[in-house]
Scaffold this active site. Sequence first.
Site, PDB file in Angstrom:
ATOM      1  N   LYS A  13      65.744  32.239 -22.050  1.00 51.99           N
ATOM      2  CA  LYS A  13      66.356  31.118 -21.321  1.00 51.99           C
ATOM      3  C   LYS A  13      65.451  29.893 -21.366  1.00 51.99           C
ATOM      4  CE  LYS A  13      68.834  33.566 -17.639  1.00 51.99           C
ATOM      5  NZ  LYS A  13      68.917  33.638 -16.178  1.00 51.99           N
ATOM      6  N   GLU A  36      64.767  37.054  -4.321  1.00 51.86           N
ATOM      7  CA  GLU A  36      65.820  38.064  -4.341  1.00 51.86           C
ATOM      8  C   GLU A  36      67.165  37.396  -4.645  1.00 51.86           C
ATOM      9  OE1 GLU A  36      67.462  41.836  -1.876  1.00 51.86           O
ATOM     10  OE2 GLU A  36      65.888  40.614  -0.938  1.00 51.86           O
ATOM     11  N   ASP A  65      71.620  30.643 -12.910  1.00 54.00           N
ATOM     12  CA  ASP A  65      72.000  32.030 -12.712  1.00 54.00           C
ATOM     13  C   ASP A  65      73.208  32.231 -13.598  1.00 54.00           C
ATOM     14  OD1 ASP A  65      71.382  34.523 -11.463  1.00 54.00           O
ATOM     15  OD2 ASP A  65      73.256  34.348 -10.377  1.00 54.00           O
ATOM     16  N   SER A  66      73.216  33.327 -14.291  1.00 55.69           N
ATOM     17  CA  SER A  66      74.254  33.495 -15.291  1.00 55.69           C
ATOM     18  C   SER A  66      74.615  34.949 -15.417  1.00 55.69           C
ATOM     19  CB  SER A  66      73.764  32.935 -16.632  1.00 55.69           C
ATOM     20  OG  SER A  66      72.468  33.425 -16.923  1.00 55.69           O
TER      21      SER A  66
HETATM   22  P1  IMP Z   1      69.926  36.165 -14.306  1.00 54.91           P
HETATM   23  O1  IMP Z   1      68.598  36.113 -15.006  1.00 54.91           O
HETATM   24  O2  IMP Z   1      69.892  36.659 -12.930  1.00 54.91           O
HETATM   25  O3  IMP Z   1      70.673  34.870 -14.452  1.00 54.91           O
HETATM   26  O4  IMP Z   1      70.738  37.289 -15.066  1.00 54.91           O
HETATM   27  C1  IMP Z   1      71.401  36.987 -16.190  1.00 54.91           C
HETATM   28  C2  IMP Z   1      71.866  38.264 -16.885  1.00 54.91           C
HETATM   29  O5  IMP Z   1      73.157  37.973 -17.433  1.00 54.91           O
HETATM   30  C3  IMP Z   1      70.958  38.608 -18.057  1.00 54.91           C
HETATM   31  O6  IMP Z   1      70.060  39.621 -17.749  1.00 54.91           O
HETATM   32  C4  IMP Z   1      71.948  39.061 -19.103  1.00 54.91           C
HETATM   33  O7  IMP Z   1      72.233  40.403 -18.878  1.00 54.91           O
HETATM   34  C5  IMP Z   1      73.193  38.248 -18.805  1.00 54.91           C
HETATM   35  N1  IMP Z   1      73.172  36.956 -19.547  1.00 54.91           N
HETATM   36  C6  IMP Z   1      73.023  35.698 -19.057  1.00 54.91           C
HETATM   37  N2  IMP Z   1      73.040  34.786 -20.031  1.00 54.91           N
HETATM   38  C7  IMP Z   1      73.189  35.481 -21.169  1.00 54.91           C
HETATM   39  C8  IMP Z   1      73.249  35.082 -22.538  1.00 54.91           C
HETATM   40  O8  IMP Z   1      73.141  33.909 -22.929  1.00 54.91           O
HETATM   41  N3  IMP Z   1      73.427  36.087 -23.409  1.00 54.91           N
HETATM   42  C9  IMP Z   1      73.538  37.388 -23.041  1.00 54.91           C
HETATM   43  N4  IMP Z   1      73.450  37.817 -21.804  1.00 54.91           N
HETATM   44  C10 IMP Z   1      73.280  36.860 -20.869  1.00 54.91           C
END
Ligand code: IMP
Length: 196
Positions: A13, A36, A65-66
């Site tokens: 990221k 958290e 957040d994704s």
């Molecule tokens: P975060 O770090 O809490 O936002 O969790 C994001 C999770 O969503 C990651 O661990 C991936 O499993 C998934 N994710 C988010 N963005 C992507 C992407 O660009 N490609 C693939 N998986 C993603």
Amino acid sequence: MKRICFASGNKHKVAEIAAMLEPLGWTVEPLVLSVEEDAPTFVGNAEKKARAALALSGLPSLADDSGLEVDALGGAPGVLSARYAGAGHDDAANNAKLVAALRGVPEERRGARFRCALVFVDPEGARVVAEGVCEGRIGFAERGAGGFGYDPLFLVAGDAAGRTMAELTAEEKNRVSHRARALARLVGELGELGGR
Ligand code: IMP
């Protein structure tokens, strides 16, 4: 160059965000936080991380957040995407669980999207929120070595060659991804704030 703190320890990221912001004159300073992520929405979790980063760095701060929303699973794994296979599990375990959960689901019902919320806050009290989505479908098996997370299972809608996100080059991913689209919106709004 203007400095911006990006609240993430995910090197993929960080690289994606830096590739998109540096041409616009921002130096991205990554910050690893232990926050958290217990909010029920992507925006809620991103805002928690952005505010924690601002408090620690004193710099304009950005957090994302994704996650992945799969139609046949009622939008799961959603905000739990990183922990789909359980806390401490990795991308491989998450992907294996997703393939198993969709066993027997035909191609036309495998619709999904990546969603990204970005929240920017700064010491002057600005707050900018932007969301982006990338539509696609979940494949039957993993393909490709690029990207991270669910990329090898995610067939990008509209890709003429039918590639997964992990088969795109980094530049191609940065043109179509949920994070790129959220960032394009955010940058537009930051411009309206006077380019802070
Ligand atoms: P975060 O770090 O809490 O936002 O969790 C994001 C999770 O969503 C990651 O661990 C991936 O499993 C998934 N994710 C988010 N963005 C992507 C992407 O660009 N490609 C693939 N998986 C993603």
